[in-house]
Design a protein around this motif. Structure first.
Motif, PDB file in Angstrom:
ATOM      1  N   PHE A 200      30.427  29.254  41.547  1.00 20.53           N
ATOM      2  CA  PHE A 200      29.088  29.771  41.293  1.00 20.53           C
ATOM      3  C   PHE A 200      29.116  31.196  40.750  1.00 20.53           C
ATOM      4  CE2 PHE A 200      27.390  26.802  44.836  1.00 20.53           C
ATOM      5  CZ  PHE A 200      27.394  25.742  43.944  1.00 20.53           C
ATOM      6  N   LYS A 201      30.083  31.984  41.202  1.00 21.28           N
ATOM      7  CA  LYS A 201      30.177  33.367  40.749  1.00 21.28           C
ATOM      8  C   LYS A 201      30.473  33.453  39.253  1.00 21.28           C
ATOM      9  CE  LYS A 201      31.508  35.522  45.124  1.00 21.28           C
ATOM     10  NZ  LYS A 201      32.560  36.237  45.877  1.00 21.28           N
ATOM     11  N   GLY A 202      31.133  32.421  38.714  1.00 19.14           N
ATOM     12  CA  GLY A 202      31.459  32.425  37.290  1.00 19.14           C
ATOM     13  C   GLY A 202      30.335  31.924  36.405  1.00 19.14           C
ATOM     14  N   ILE A 203      29.235  31.497  37.031  1.00 15.15           N
ATOM     15  CA  ILE A 203      28.120  30.984  36.240  1.00 15.15           C
ATOM     16  C   ILE A 203      27.421  32.099  35.476  1.00 15.15           C
ATOM     17  CG2 ILE A 203      25.851  29.881  36.405  1.00 15.15           C
ATOM     18  CD1 ILE A 203      26.885  28.250  38.724  1.00 15.15           C
ATOM     19  N   GLY A 204      27.296  33.267  36.115  1.00 18.17           N
ATOM     20  CA  GLY A 204      26.668  34.403  35.461  1.00 18.17           C
ATOM     21  C   GLY A 204      25.156  34.335  35.435  1.00 18.17           C
ATOM     22  N   GLN A 205      24.538  33.619  36.360  1.00 15.44           N
ATOM     23  CA  GLN A 205      23.089  33.565  36.424  1.00 15.44           C
ATOM     24  C   GLN A 205      22.659  33.562  37.891  1.00 15.44           C
ATOM     25  OE1 GLN A 205      22.378  29.849  34.354  1.00 15.44           O
ATOM     26  NE2 GLN A 205      22.105  28.762  36.291  1.00 15.44           N
ATOM     27  N   SER A 206      21.392  33.846  38.126  1.00 17.18           N
ATOM     28  CA  SER A 206      20.900  33.925  39.493  1.00 17.18           C
ATOM     29  C   SER A 206      20.934  32.553  40.157  1.00 17.18           C
ATOM     30  CB  SER A 206      19.467  34.467  39.511  1.00 17.18           C
ATOM     31  OG  SER A 206      18.615  33.605  38.768  1.00 17.18           O
ATOM     32  N   LEU A 207      21.252  32.572  41.442  1.00 17.39           N
ATOM     33  CA  LEU A 207      21.359  31.323  42.198  1.00 17.39           C
ATOM     34  C   LEU A 207      20.061  31.059  42.951  1.00 17.39           C
ATOM     35  CD1 LEU A 207      24.956  31.789  43.649  1.00 17.39           C
ATOM     36  CD2 LEU A 207      24.274  30.339  41.733  1.00 17.39           C
ATOM     37  N   PRO A 208      19.748  29.795  43.214  1.00 22.83           N
ATOM     38  CA  PRO A 208      18.543  29.458  43.992  1.00 22.83           C
ATOM     39  C   PRO A 208      18.622  30.051  45.405  1.00 22.83           C
ATOM     40  CG  PRO A 208      19.439  27.514  42.902  1.00 22.83           C
ATOM     41  CD  PRO A 208      20.453  28.594  42.734  1.00 22.83           C
ATOM     42  N   LEU A 209      17.466  30.260  46.019  1.00 27.13           N
ATOM     43  CA  LEU A 209      17.393  30.867  47.340  1.00 27.13           C
ATOM     44  C   LEU A 209      18.153  30.065  48.399  1.00 27.13           C
ATOM     45  CD1 LEU A 209      16.290  33.091  49.173  1.00 27.13           C
ATOM     46  CD2 LEU A 209      14.205  31.718  49.465  1.00 27.13           C
ATOM     47  N   PRO A 210      18.008  28.727  48.461  1.00 23.45           N
ATOM     48  CA  PRO A 210      18.778  27.971  49.469  1.00 23.45           C
ATOM     49  C   PRO A 210      20.284  28.157  49.319  1.00 23.45           C
ATOM     50  CG  PRO A 210      17.042  26.607  48.561  1.00 23.45           C
ATOM     51  CD  PRO A 210      17.101  27.845  47.713  1.00 23.45           C
ATOM     52  N   THR A 211      20.754  28.234  48.056  1.00 22.69           N
ATOM     53  CA  THR A 211      22.191  28.416  47.828  1.00 22.69           C
ATOM     54  C   THR A 211      22.639  29.793  48.284  1.00 22.69           C
ATOM     55  OG1 THR A 211      21.993  26.965  45.892  1.00 22.69           O
ATOM     56  CG2 THR A 211      24.009  28.253  46.108  1.00 22.69           C
ATOM     57  N   LEU A 212      21.851  30.814  47.981  1.00 22.10           N
ATOM     58  CA  LEU A 212      22.181  32.167  48.439  1.00 22.10           C
ATOM     59  C   LEU A 212      22.220  32.243  49.961  1.00 22.10           C
ATOM     60  CD1 LEU A 212      20.039  34.343  45.985  1.00 22.10           C
ATOM     61  CD2 LEU A 212      22.545  34.142  46.042  1.00 22.10           C
ATOM     62  N   LEU A 213      21.263  31.589  50.599  1.00 23.28           N
ATOM     63  CA  LEU A 213      21.228  31.581  52.053  1.00 23.28           C
ATOM     64  C   LEU A 213      22.466  30.905  52.619  1.00 23.28           C
ATOM     65  CD1 LEU A 213      19.672  32.132  54.679  1.00 23.28           C
ATOM     66  CD2 LEU A 213      18.521  29.917  54.370  1.00 23.28           C
ATOM     67  N   LEU A 214      22.851  29.780  52.043  1.00 22.16           N
ATOM     68  CA  LEU A 214      24.021  29.047  52.503  1.00 22.16           C
ATOM     69  C   LEU A 214      25.300  29.854  52.269  1.00 22.16           C
ATOM     70  CD1 LEU A 214      24.880  26.313  53.703  1.00 22.16           C
ATOM     71  CD2 LEU A 214      25.250  25.497  51.381  1.00 22.16           C
ATOM     72  N   ILE A 215      25.385  30.540  51.114  1.00 24.73           N
ATOM     73  CA  ILE A 215      26.559  31.367  50.820  1.00 24.73           C
ATOM     74  C   ILE A 215      26.685  32.500  51.838  1.00 24.73           C
ATOM     75  CG2 ILE A 215      27.519  33.012  49.162  1.00 24.73           C
ATOM     76  CD1 ILE A 215      26.439  31.219  46.931  1.00 24.73           C
ATOM     77  N   ASN A 216      25.570  33.132  52.168  1.00 27.77           N
ATOM     78  CA  ASN A 216      25.603  34.224  53.137  1.00 27.77           C
ATOM     79  C   ASN A 216      26.020  33.734  54.529  1.00 27.77           C
ATOM     80  OD1 ASN A 216      24.809  36.202  51.298  1.00 27.77           O
ATOM     81  ND2 ASN A 216      22.625  35.775  51.614  1.00 27.77           N
ATOM     82  N   ILE A 217      25.502  32.572  54.909  1.00 25.48           N
ATOM     83  CA  ILE A 217      25.881  32.010  56.222  1.00 25.48           C
ATOM     84  C   ILE A 217      27.375  31.689  56.242  1.00 25.48           C
ATOM     85  CG2 ILE A 217      25.581  30.048  57.772  1.00 25.48           C
ATOM     86  CD1 ILE A 217      22.669  29.930  56.890  1.00 25.48           C
ATOM     87  N   SER A 218      27.850  31.044  55.160  1.00 23.40           N
ATOM     88  CA  SER A 218      29.268  30.692  55.074  1.00 23.40           C
ATOM     89  C   SER A 218      30.156  31.934  55.077  1.00 23.40           C
ATOM     90  CB  SER A 218      29.524  29.864  53.815  1.00 23.40           C
ATOM     91  OG  SER A 218      30.902  29.573  53.681  1.00 23.40           O
ATOM     92  N   SER A 219      29.718  32.970  54.359  1.00 25.93           N
ATOM     93  CA  SER A 219      30.487  34.217  54.308  1.00 25.93           C
ATOM     94  C   SER A 219      30.540  34.892  55.680  1.00 25.93           C
ATOM     95  CB  SER A 219      29.866  35.160  53.278  1.00 25.93           C
ATOM     96  OG  SER A 219      30.539  36.405  53.265  1.00 25.93           O
ATOM     97  N   PHE A 220      29.393  34.893  56.364  1.00 23.66           N
ATOM     98  CA  PHE A 220      29.348  35.516  57.694  1.00 23.66           C
ATOM     99  C   PHE A 220      30.266  34.779  58.670  1.00 23.66           C
ATOM    100  CE2 PHE A 220      27.597  35.668  61.997  1.00 23.66           C
ATOM    101  CZ  PHE A 220      27.551  37.041  62.200  1.00 23.66           C
ATOM    102  N   LEU A 221      30.229  33.432  58.640  1.00 26.00           N
ATOM    103  CA  LEU A 221      31.053  32.646  59.552  1.00 26.00           C
ATOM    104  C   LEU A 221      32.543  32.816  59.256  1.00 26.00           C
ATOM    105  CD1 LEU A 221      29.005  29.328  59.823  1.00 26.00           C
ATOM    106  CD2 LEU A 221      29.193  31.144  61.518  1.00 26.00           C
ATOM    107  N   SER A 222      32.897  32.896  57.976  1.00 22.90           N
ATOM    108  CA  SER A 222      34.312  33.048  57.619  1.00 22.90           C
ATOM    109  C   SER A 222      34.857  34.420  58.004  1.00 22.90           C
ATOM    110  CB  SER A 222      34.505  32.800  56.123  1.00 22.90           C
ATOM    111  OG  SER A 222      33.772  33.756  55.373  1.00 22.90           O
TER     112      SER A 222
END
Length: 405
Positions: A200-222
Motif C-alpha cells: 500500500f505504501k508504494g501506491i502513492g495515494q491516500s488510503l481509505p479510512l478503514p484501511t488506515l485504521l487497520l494499519i494503525n492497529i496492526s502497527s501498534f500490535l506488532s
C-alpha cells in the motif's frame, strides 16, 4: 523384576517399611498379607514420591469428580449386595486404575481395619470428600442404612455430574469456534497485514479510512504486543486478587446476579442445588440445623450463601424454614410455598425434591437456549471482525482499479 517400596502395619502401632522385588504390585501385597502384615502402601521404586500414612494431605491426590462418582457407585453396589465395607473398599482398591485413589483407599481400609468409623476416616480428606458427603455417611452409620445412603449419594453425584457434562458439551463447539476465529484474526493481523502495508505504501495515494485504521492497529500490535500482554496479565491478576477477598467476591457475585438473563440462570441453579442437597440430607435423617450447615458450602454464590446462613439462624431461633425463606430476595415465592406445604404434611424433604427437580428442568431449558444463542452470536462477532479486516485490505485494491479504469 521391578522393585517396590512398601509400608505395612504389623500391629496397631508398628509400621514396617522396606523394598521388595516382584513381578507386580499385587504379588507384593499377597506376600505381605501372607506374612501377617496389612499393606498401607505399595509403590514402584520409580513412581511418584508422595507422603503416605494416616496424615496424608488430600490435596496431593489427583482425584477428579468423575472418579469420586464411580467410586461411590461401586461402593454402593457392593455394599447393597451384602459385602462388608472393608472387603468392598479392598475390592475397589484392587480394581481402580487411578494410583492416587488407590493410595487413598489403602488409607481408608487401614483405618476401617482398626475399627474407626467410615465417616471419621473420610473426614481426614476434606479436599476429596465434601462436608455433604461425610454428613450423609455419618447419618447412614447412625441409622444403620449405609447401603441406602450410598445409593442416594451415588444418584445425587451422578445427577450433578450429568448436568455439568451437559453444560460442557454444549459449550465445547462455541468455544472451539471462538478459538479458531481468534487464531484467524491473529494470523491476518500479524502475517498478512504487514505484507499488504508494504504494498500500500508504494501506491502513492491516500488510503481509505478503514484501511488506515487497520494499519494503525496492526502497527501498534506488532510494536507493543508485550505491553498488551502485560496489561491483560495485570488486569487478570488484579481481578483474581480482588476475588480472593470477601468483599471482592461479594461484589462479583452481586454483579453476576444482576446480569440480565444470566442472573436468573444462576439463581435457579443455586436453588436447585440447595433443594436437592437439603432434601437428600433430611431424607437420610440429618437434623435441619445440621443440614443447613452442610448445605452452605455447596452453594457457590456468596450472597445466596449468606441468606441461607440467616435462614439457619432463624430456624435455630424457632422460625419455620418456609417463613425465613420467604424473606429472602433470591428465593421465589413458589419455594417457600412448597416448603410450607411440606411442613404441614410432615414431608419437607419431598417438597424440596420437587422444588429442585422443577428448577433443574428450568435450568436445563435456559442452558439449552443460551448455548443455542451463543453459537450464532460468536459467528456474527467473529465474522464481523474478519469481514472488516478483509474489506479494509481489499478497499485500496478496488480504489486502484477504479482510478485505472
Amino acid at each position: 523384576m521391578a522393585k517396590f517400596v512398601y509400608k505395612a502395619k504389623e500391629g496397631p502401632d508398628r509400621i514396617a517399611e522396606g523394598v521388595m522385588e516382584a513381578e507386580s504390585r499385587g504379588e507384593v501385597i499377597d506376600r505381605l498379607q501372607s506374612m501377617g502384615y496389612f499393606p498401607v502402601s505399595v509403590l514402584e521404586e520409580n513412581s511418584l514420591n508422595m507422603d503416605e500414612g494416616s496424615e496424608l494431605i488430600a490435596a496431593k491426590f489427583r482425584i477428579s469428580r468423575r472418579d469420586l462418582v464411580i467410586f461411590t457407585r461401586q461402593l454402593s453396589d457392593l455394599i447393597d449386595s451384602g459385602l462388608p465395607l472393608f472387603k468392598a473398599l479392598n475390592l475397589i482398591e484392587s480394581q481402580t486404575e487411578n494410583s492416587h485413589l488407590r493410595r487413598l483407599l489403602l488409607n481408608l481400609t487401614s483405618d476401617i481395619k482398626e475399627g474407626k468409623k467410615f465417616s471419621d476416616t473420610l473426614s481426614k480428606f476434606p479436599e476429596v470428600f465434601s462436608g455433604f458427603f461425610i454428613a450423609l455417611i455419618k447419618a447412614g452409620e447412625v441409622g444403620g442404612m449405609l447401603d441406602k445412603v450410598l445409593l442416594r449419594l451415588a444418584d445425587y453425584l451422578e445427577r450433578e455430574e450429568e448436568l455439568t457434562g451437559k453444560v460442557r458439551a454444549a459449550l465445547a463447539y462455541p468455544v472451539f469456534m471462538a478459538a479458531v476465529g481468534a487464531a484467524t484474526v491473529f494470523i491476518l493481523m500479524t502475517f498478512v497485514m504487514p505484507r499488504l502495508v508494504t504494498m500500500f505504501k508504494g501506491i502513492g495515494q491516500s488510503l481509505p479510512l478503514p484501511t488506515l485504521l487497520l494499519i494503525n492497529i496492526s502497527s501498534f500490535l506488532s510494536r507493543f504486543w508485550w505491553l498488551v500482554l502485560a496489561a491483560l496479565a495485570f488486569i487478570f491478576f488484579g481481578i483474581k486478587r480482588r476475588l480472593n477477598t470477601q468483599e471482592g467476591k461479594m461484589l462479583f457475585d452481586q454483579i453476576r446476579l444482576n446480569i440480565p438473563f444470566f442472573g436468573g440462570l444462576i439463581k435457579k441453579s443455586e436453588i436447585a442445588r440447595f433443594g436437592r442437597t437439603l432434601s437428600t440430607l433430611l431424607g437420610n435423617g440429618v437434623p435441619m440445623i445440621a443440614s443447613l450447615d452442610t448445605v452452605m458450602p455447596v452453594i457457590d454464590n456468596v450472597l445466596i450463601k449468606k441468606d441461607i446462613e440467616r435462614a439457619r439462624n432463624d430456624v435455630r431461633d424457632g422460625i419455620s424454614l418456609s417463613k425465613t425463606i420467604a424473606k429472602s430476595p433470591y428465593f421465589p415465592a413458589i419455594v417457600s410455598n412448597m416448603i410450607a406445604v411440606g411442613e404441614e404434611s410432615g414431608s419437607v424433604e419431598r417438597s424440596l425434591l420437587k422444588v429442585s427437580e422443577s428448577f433443574e428442568r428450568e435450568t436445563e431449558r435456559i442452558i439449552k437456549v443460551v448455548t443455542s444463542l451463543i453459537e450464532p452470536v460468536i459467528i456474527l462477532v467473529m465474522g464481523s471482525i474478519v469481514g472488516f479486516i478483509v474489506i479494509s485490505m481489499l478497499l485500496p485494491i478496488f480504489q486502484i482499479n477504479l482510478v485505472a479504469w
